[in-house]
Design a protein around this motif. Structure first.
Motif, PDB file in Angstrom:
ATOM      1  N   GLN B 186     -23.960  -8.555  -5.497  1.00 60.01           N
ATOM      2  CA  GLN B 186     -24.514  -9.240  -4.327  1.00 60.01           C
ATOM      3  C   GLN B 186     -25.535 -10.286  -4.728  1.00 60.01           C
ATOM      4  O   GLN B 186     -26.433 -10.631  -3.965  1.00 60.01           O
ATOM      5  CB  GLN B 186     -25.163  -8.220  -3.375  1.00 60.01           C
ATOM      6  CG  GLN B 186     -24.186  -7.192  -2.867  1.00 60.01           C
ATOM      7  CD  GLN B 186     -24.865  -6.183  -1.976  1.00 60.01           C
ATOM      8  OE1 GLN B 186     -25.313  -6.496  -0.899  1.00 60.01           O
ATOM      9  NE2 GLN B 186     -24.942  -4.944  -2.432  1.00 60.01           N
ATOM     10  N   ASN B 187     -25.395 -10.774  -5.964  1.00 57.96           N
ATOM     11  CA  ASN B 187     -26.346 -11.739  -6.481  1.00 57.96           C
ATOM     12  C   ASN B 187     -26.427 -12.979  -5.609  1.00 57.96           C
ATOM     13  O   ASN B 187     -27.506 -13.481  -5.291  1.00 57.96           O
ATOM     14  CB  ASN B 187     -25.912 -12.133  -7.901  1.00 57.96           C
ATOM     15  CG  ASN B 187     -27.119 -12.342  -8.782  1.00 57.96           C
ATOM     16  OD1 ASN B 187     -28.229 -12.521  -8.275  1.00 57.96           O
ATOM     17  ND2 ASN B 187     -26.916 -12.301 -10.078  1.00 57.96           N
ATOM     18  N   SER B 188     -25.278 -13.454  -5.176  1.00 58.61           N
ATOM     19  CA  SER B 188     -25.282 -14.705  -4.421  1.00 58.61           C
ATOM     20  C   SER B 188     -25.291 -14.448  -2.915  1.00 58.61           C
ATOM     21  O   SER B 188     -25.971 -15.140  -2.163  1.00 58.61           O
ATOM     22  CB  SER B 188     -24.066 -15.546  -4.794  1.00 58.61           C
ATOM     23  OG  SER B 188     -22.901 -14.749  -4.665  1.00 58.61           O
ATOM     24  N   ILE B 189     -24.524 -13.484  -2.467  1.00 61.91           N
ATOM     25  CA  ILE B 189     -24.445 -13.256  -1.020  1.00 61.91           C
ATOM     26  C   ILE B 189     -24.392 -11.758  -0.735  1.00 61.91           C
ATOM     27  O   ILE B 189     -23.708 -11.000  -1.427  1.00 61.91           O
ATOM     28  CB  ILE B 189     -23.228 -13.999  -0.416  1.00 61.91           C
ATOM     29  CG1 ILE B 189     -23.235 -13.868   1.109  1.00 61.91           C
ATOM     30  CG2 ILE B 189     -21.912 -13.506  -0.979  1.00 61.91           C
ATOM     31  CD1 ILE B 189     -22.400 -14.941   1.767  1.00 61.91           C
ATOM     32  N   TRP B 190     -25.156 -11.331   0.273  1.00 64.62           N
ATOM     33  CA  TRP B 190     -25.205  -9.912   0.612  1.00 64.62           C
ATOM     34  C   TRP B 190     -23.925  -9.496   1.318  1.00 64.62           C
ATOM     35  O   TRP B 190     -23.335 -10.269   2.079  1.00 64.62           O
ATOM     36  CB  TRP B 190     -26.391  -9.620   1.533  1.00 64.62           C
ATOM     37  CG  TRP B 190     -27.718  -9.739   0.857  1.00 64.62           C
ATOM     38  CD1 TRP B 190     -27.936  -9.923  -0.472  1.00 64.62           C
ATOM     39  CD2 TRP B 190     -28.993  -9.688   1.479  1.00 64.62           C
ATOM     40  NE1 TRP B 190     -29.271  -9.994  -0.731  1.00 64.62           N
ATOM     41  CE2 TRP B 190     -29.951  -9.845   0.462  1.00 64.62           C
ATOM     42  CE3 TRP B 190     -29.427  -9.511   2.787  1.00 64.62           C
ATOM     43  CZ2 TRP B 190     -31.311  -9.833   0.718  1.00 64.62           C
ATOM     44  CZ3 TRP B 190     -30.780  -9.498   3.045  1.00 64.62           C
ATOM     45  CH2 TRP B 190     -31.720  -9.656   2.021  1.00 64.62           C
ATOM     46  N   GLY B 261     -28.183  -6.197  -0.807  1.00 62.51           N
ATOM     47  CA  GLY B 261     -28.541  -6.724  -2.116  1.00 62.51           C
ATOM     48  C   GLY B 261     -29.531  -5.891  -2.904  1.00 62.51           C
ATOM     49  O   GLY B 261     -30.143  -6.398  -3.846  1.00 62.51           O
ATOM     50  N   GLN B 264     -32.752  -6.937  -5.136  1.00 63.73           N
ATOM     51  CA  GLN B 264     -32.829  -8.382  -5.349  1.00 63.73           C
ATOM     52  C   GLN B 264     -33.490  -9.079  -4.182  1.00 63.73           C
ATOM     53  O   GLN B 264     -33.330  -8.696  -3.025  1.00 63.73           O
ATOM     54  CB  GLN B 264     -31.419  -8.937  -5.550  1.00 63.73           C
ATOM     55  CG  GLN B 264     -30.713  -8.279  -6.707  1.00 63.73           C
ATOM     56  CD  GLN B 264     -29.292  -8.768  -6.859  1.00 63.73           C
ATOM     57  OE1 GLN B 264     -29.037  -9.718  -7.579  1.00 63.73           O
ATOM     58  NE2 GLN B 264     -28.378  -8.142  -6.172  1.00 63.73           N
TER      59      GLN B 264
END
Lengths: 434, 334
Positions: B186-190, B261, B264
């Motif tokens: 989920q680094n870019s989008i949850w 996420g 993060q």
């Protein structure tokens, strides 16, 4: 031979044996009441699917000390037997040993959520028996206070009903507003709940100086607060699922059981004593009588909510059109002479003394007076026997009649529905048992 | 090897201690928040803001007489609260609260273990907790408790399936059962944005899992006095209580890990980037939501919960899985 043919003497049943028999009965599933009133349930011992559950008298949702004997199949209720009498006070009998004026105090304790209504019906009954006229200001003030009582009583009903369905916040919001109404009662009578403010022929005293402002204050805030309660419940899908189609009673059944008040009107039958047999100048007021159509818990809820709005309307009218004048009849047969006369008039002093020590004598005869209390028709049957004390007082308690209809409403219900149904018929056990 | 053991023991001890403390203070938080929502003041006697109330509660519960009904099944009666409470703690073995930190020159992972079947492990463990409730109801020799236990069983059957299915979408997108992998994916989008339906189903089932309003049927006090723990007192009762609240934390943490996420988040101004701060903040938001729901909603009825589980949530969860699968196939085709 002859010895054996003699009929055997019945053995005296010892208390210990009886206790042992009761224990044995309890083991096999038969339940007896402690008071021995004979409310029992004997499930078929071969039917393993049935369970007898003793709900109450100490139970959080039976609204007092109501005891319900349930026969359960899983969570489905097969039979319900209400058992009443745990709050029997003997108030009706005690009334016969007190004067007409002294009796007023006890009737606050019957339906303790609507003390003013009980006071009013009793005072109206005695006034009818004594043929006393009540001055218009007193009549309007009575209407005002009784409608505030309806508001306060419905607030307790709404709060506890919502709490039974686990919507706990509504309970506290309702009590927040009820507190303001009780403050008004304290203002006029000195007591928050057991007000005993009405007297035969009028009121104890005129209302205090800031009464109008206090009443206007609650009238101003109430409509928005009712919207707030409705916002939490009326359209809530869980609340609708829990209440719609639950505890249905048809108007015919309701009438057959003697159900009155919002519980009857929830089934769609238009019967409100304020309209049908106006008393205490109710004919002067404009208000609507809300009716349900399905006769279920949800409709009874809607009816009571709308009644609260109508009560606000009535109180506003009473406040705006409040006549001036005395608040108690000048008929000296039932009302004491005013205080200032006692200083100069020996006759007044003696009369005052006699009224408070002996009371007034009522003529022989019997009358019935019914009014619309928050719970339904509360009625008084009163017998005068020529003395200063009533020969007989009987209260036609709305809670008692409404409670009778409950087992019929519970057909096929689940345990969780039971508490919803009890909440929706709005019983007060003090009113049921008397 | 020894070093690993010491590290694991220390971590476990910290987890248990933190959980016990947080359990105590979540009860405080709940009372305080509920009170504020209900026009009340809430705890305010023991220390300022009633901050010592959980301590007073603990002392009371420890010294309270521990009663057992005469006709109870003694062994099961004792076993039930343990069965309810222990799984609640075990869940945290696989929940990652942060990535790694460096302490005393050692790199320490902020989770006890990164199990490659972490999510499966959680589902199997939480199911055990229901036995505690069902057995408590059965062994108490009390009819209300029995009904509560039965309700818990029916409830578990109704929500377990949609509960498990709701996370399948997430699993398909990540391709791993490991919770650490799920967070890193989920680094870019949850996933709450990619899987909103799954999230809603997950939260409804999570409330049912922890017996919270509006699914608090097993202990419905208005109907069953206290439900399955009617007969329990003292520390045994406290264990049930602990189980409920620690499970709330667990479910909140799980929701954060699966859909929000995990640990993060952007660095916070002034404080900077403390490893677990985002995780804690997110969990608290969920805890608050659980309390908020309790203040707002009425309770479902037994049969309504089951029809909700089987007729609404299960088909929705299945549809979500199918749609996710199609979406993944289409993405891979491109």
């Amino acid at each position: 031979m002859s010895m054996s043919k003699r009929p055997e003497k019945a053995k005296p049943v010892l208390a210990a044996e009886r206790a042992a028999a009761e224990v044995a009965a309890a083991r096999t599933g038969a339940v007896r009441t402690g008071a021995g009133q004979g409310v029992t349930l004997m499930p078929d011992p071969l039917d393993e699917d049935l369970m007898v559950l003793n709900m109450g008298p100490q139970h959080p949702s039976t609204h007092g000390v109501l005891r319900l004997l349930l026969e359960l199949e899983g969570e489905t209720v097969r039979t319900v037997k209400p058992d009443v009498g745990y709050l029997h006070t003997g108030i009706e009998k005690t009334s016969e040993y007190k004067t007409f004026t002294q009796d007023i105090v006890m009737y606050d304790r019957l339906d303790y959520l609507a003390p003013m209504s009980n006071n009013l019906v009793y005072c109206l009954a005695v006034e009818k028996l004594m043929e006393v006229d009540v001055p218009p200001r007193a009549q309007y003030l009575r209407v005002l206070l009784v409608e505030l009582t309806r508001l306060a009583s419905h607030l307790v009903w709404l709060g506890t009903h919502a709490l039974d369905l686990a919507a706990m916040s509504v309970f506290l919001y309702c009590f927040r507003e009820r507190e303001i109404i009780l403050d008004i009662f304290e203002m006029v009578s000195g007591a928050r709940m057991m007000s005993s403010y009405f007297r035969i022929g009028g009121l104890h005293d005129d209302v205090p100086a800031h009464f109008n402002e206090a009443v206007q204050n609650i009238l101003n805030i109430m409509p928005a607060r009712i919207d707030e309660y409705e916002g939490l419940l009326t359209k809530n899908p869980i609340f609708q699922e829990r209440t719609q189609g639950v505890g249905v009673i048809s108007p015919q059944q309701a009438i057959a059981w003697g159900v009155t008040g919002p519980s009857l009107r929830g089934s769609g039958f238009n019967w409100d004593l304020r309209k049908a047999q106006p008393y205490s100048s109710y004919q002067d007021f404009q208000f609507d009588v809300p009716l349900g159509s399905h006769g279920d818990v949800y409709d009874r809820y809607l009816v009571r909510i709308e009644e609260m709005r109508q009560s606000v309307k009535i109180v506003q009218q009473a406040l705006d059109r409040m006549p001036d004048g005395p608040v108690i009849t000048s008929n000296r047969k039932v009302s004491p002479p005013p205080r200032h006369e006692l200083a100069d008039s020996m006759e007044s002093l003696i009369h005052h003394f006699k009224l408070w020590t002996e009371g007034f004598k009522a003529p022989e005869g019997e009358i019935y007076m019914g009014i619309e209390s928050p719970r339904g028709e509360v009625g008084v049957y009163l017998q005068g026997n020529g003395t200063a004390k009533p020969g007989r007082v009987h209260f036609r308690a709305p809670s008692f009649a409404n409670l009778q209809a409950m087992p019929g409403m519970c057909k096929g219900a689940m345990v969780a529905d039971l508490v919803a149904i009890i909440g929706s018929i709005d019983i007060v056990l003090g009113d049921v048992d008397r | 090897m020894i070093e690993f053991l010491i590290e694991a023991v220390i971590k476990s001890a910290i987890i248990v201690l933190v959980l016990l403390t947080s359990f105590a203070y979540i009860t405080w938080l709940e009372r305080k928040v509920l009170a504020r929502m209900q026009a009340r003041i809430g705890p305010n006697r023991a220390a300022p803001f009633g901050l010592l109330l959980p301590l007073a509660d603990g002392i009371k519960l420890i010294f309270k007489e521990d009663t057992t009904p005469l006709e109870a099944d003694k062994f099961v009666y004792l076993l039930a609260p343990i069965l309810a409470a222990v799984p609640a703690f075990i869940i945290f073995a696989v929940i990652p609260i942060g990535d790694t930190i460096t302490l005393f020159g050692r790199t320490i992972t902020l989770y006890l273990t990164d199990l490659n079947v972490g999510l499966l492990f959680i589902f199997s463990i939480t199911s055990i907790g229901v036995y505690g409730i069902a057995l408590a109801g059965w062994s108490s020799s009390n009819k209300y408790a029995l009904l509560g236990g039965l309700r818990a069983t029916a409830q578990m059957i109704s929500y377990e399936l949609p509960f498990s299915l709701s996370v399948v979408g997430v699993l398909m997108m990540v391709g791993s059962f490991s919770l650490v992998d799920i967070v890193k994916a989920q680094n870019s989008i949850w996933f709450v944005i990619l899987q909103p339906v799954a999230f809603v189903i997950f939260m409804i089932c999570a409330a049912a899992e922890v017996n919270r309003s509006p699914f608090d049927l097993p202990e419905a006090e208005q109907e069953l006095t206290a439900g399955y723990h009617t007969e329990y007192s003292g520390m045994k009762f406290a264990l049930f209580y602990a189980a409920e609240y620690i499970k709330i934390v667990a479910m909140s943490a799980l929701a954060v890990v699966l859909f929000f996420g995990g640990w993060q988040g952007p660095p916070i101004p002034l404080i900077g980037s403390i490893p677990i701060i985002w995780f804690v903040i997110k969990v608290f938001i969920f805890l608050f939501a659980f309390i908020w729901v309790r203040a707002t909603l009425p309770r479902f009825r037994y049969d309504q919960l089951m029809s909700l589980g089987w007729k609404v949530l299960l088909p929705l969860a299945l549809a979500n899985v199918v749609i996710t699968a199609i979406a993944i196939v289409l993405r891979d085709l491109r």
